[in-house]
Scaffold this motif. Sequence first.
Motif, mmCIF file in Angstrom:
data_model
loop_
_atom_site.group_PDB
_atom_site.id
_atom_site.type_symbol
_atom_site.label_atom_id
_atom_site.label_comp_id
_atom_site.label_asym_id
_atom_site.label_seq_id
_atom_site.Cartn_x
_atom_site.Cartn_y
_atom_site.Cartn_z
ATOM 1 N N ARG A 80 -4.496 4.095 11.206
ATOM 2 C CA ARG A 80 -3.258 3.366 11.095
ATOM 3 C C ARG A 80 -2.178 4.375 10.687
ATOM 4 O O ARG A 80 -2.506 5.488 10.237
ATOM 5 N N THR A 84 0.813 -1.207 0.000
ATOM 6 C CA THR A 84 0.000 0.000 0.000
ATOM 7 C C THR A 84 0.853 1.267 0.000
ATOM 8 O O THR A 84 0.398 2.320 -0.447
ATOM 9 N N THR A 109 -3.164 -4.429 5.840
ATOM 10 C CA THR A 109 -4.535 -3.917 5.741
ATOM 11 C C THR A 109 -5.498 -4.976 6.259
ATOM 12 O O THR A 109 -6.426 -4.688 7.023
HETATM 13 P P1 PGA Z 1 -0.261 -4.148 3.146
HETATM 14 O O1 PGA Z 1 0.236 -3.257 4.391
HETATM 15 O O2 PGA Z 1 -0.022 -3.355 1.892
HETATM 16 O O3 PGA Z 1 0.568 -5.417 3.296
HETATM 17 O O4 PGA Z 1 -1.729 -4.407 3.378
HETATM 18 C C1 PGA Z 1 -0.341 -2.042 4.663
HETATM 19 C C2 PGA Z 1 -0.340 -1.772 6.155
HETATM 20 O O5 PGA Z 1 0.453 -2.364 6.903
HETATM 21 O O6 PGA Z 1 -1.179 -0.932 6.557
#
Ligand code: PGA
Length: 317
Positions: free
Chosen positions: A268, A103, A202
């Motif tokens: 977050r 992300t 996420t």
């Molecule tokens: P991801 O991580 O792209 O692996 O979902 C994003 C995050 O840690 O918020």
Amino acid sequence: MRHSTIRQLEVFEAIARLNSFTRAAEELFLTQPTVSMQIKKLTDDIGLPLFEQVGKKIYLTEAGKELYQTCQGIFEHFSRFEMAVSNMKGLKSGKLRLAVVTTAKYFTPRLLGTFCQQYPGIDVSLKVTNRERVLERLTGNQDDLFILGQVPESIDAVSEVFLDNPLVVLAAADHPLADQKNISIDRICEESFIMREPGSGTRMATERFFNDHNKKLKVRMELGSNEAIKQALVGRLGIAVLSRHTLALDGPMGQLAELNVEGFPIERHWYFAYPSGKQLSVVAQAFLEYLRHADDYLEDLSCRHAISGHCPLLKNG
Ligand code: PGA
């Protein structure tokens, strides 16, 4: 062994670390036959097998274990040498190896753009993969700096927050919930849900949120990419929780809506991190300092609007 090349050792090290020929090929951008060929040559030079296969799993042989330790020593010496040379050259040249979670690809290249304009001689390599793999690379000290969500306490690393990462509920712009306010979590749980793959940060944060509220999502589909999920939302396959950063380039004709759901956004944050005790190169230190002002640099960029929470492009946003 004098005929073995550094490339062969690199291939061997990646297979031993990842426990997989396929993942090593992926990481090094090689085909599987090339990886197998390199290992065959290395094995022939050494004269002993390096791996043994039991069922579908591969294990290092005694010779393989010795070679793995040797490789770690060799690569550590190389990276110290590279760092010493690049420090001698200051910020005029040098290498910056970054590993970022999937992300973070929505803003890291933009930040790198302005950084590289300031220091045009710097050579950047950017590895984009999911949280689980970034954590593996952090533990294995494989890159100069890492960008991810909060680092687990079990990992001995220095980390610092530098940017917000709000997670929001998204749906197709013409979804029946798109015009509603204060949608309950129960109502969200009635919808078909599209989830990121296991190992994604996420997904971890989304699961934690619904578990904490004692609610269960109706997961219809798992997809390993934010972009694929956005396409699925437009195709009306369901709703999803994604970072607001994933909307960075969606124009005014955006086909997605941020739903107004109680308890959202999930707050977050983005952290930069590196293993405790790691000596940062001059280049890595300069980038780290630059990240501390990421908010200001993104200010001028259009994506800033999409992540500020007042995005004119989003319904309810
Ligand atoms: P991801 O991580 O792209 O692996 O979902 C994003 C995050 O840690 O918020």
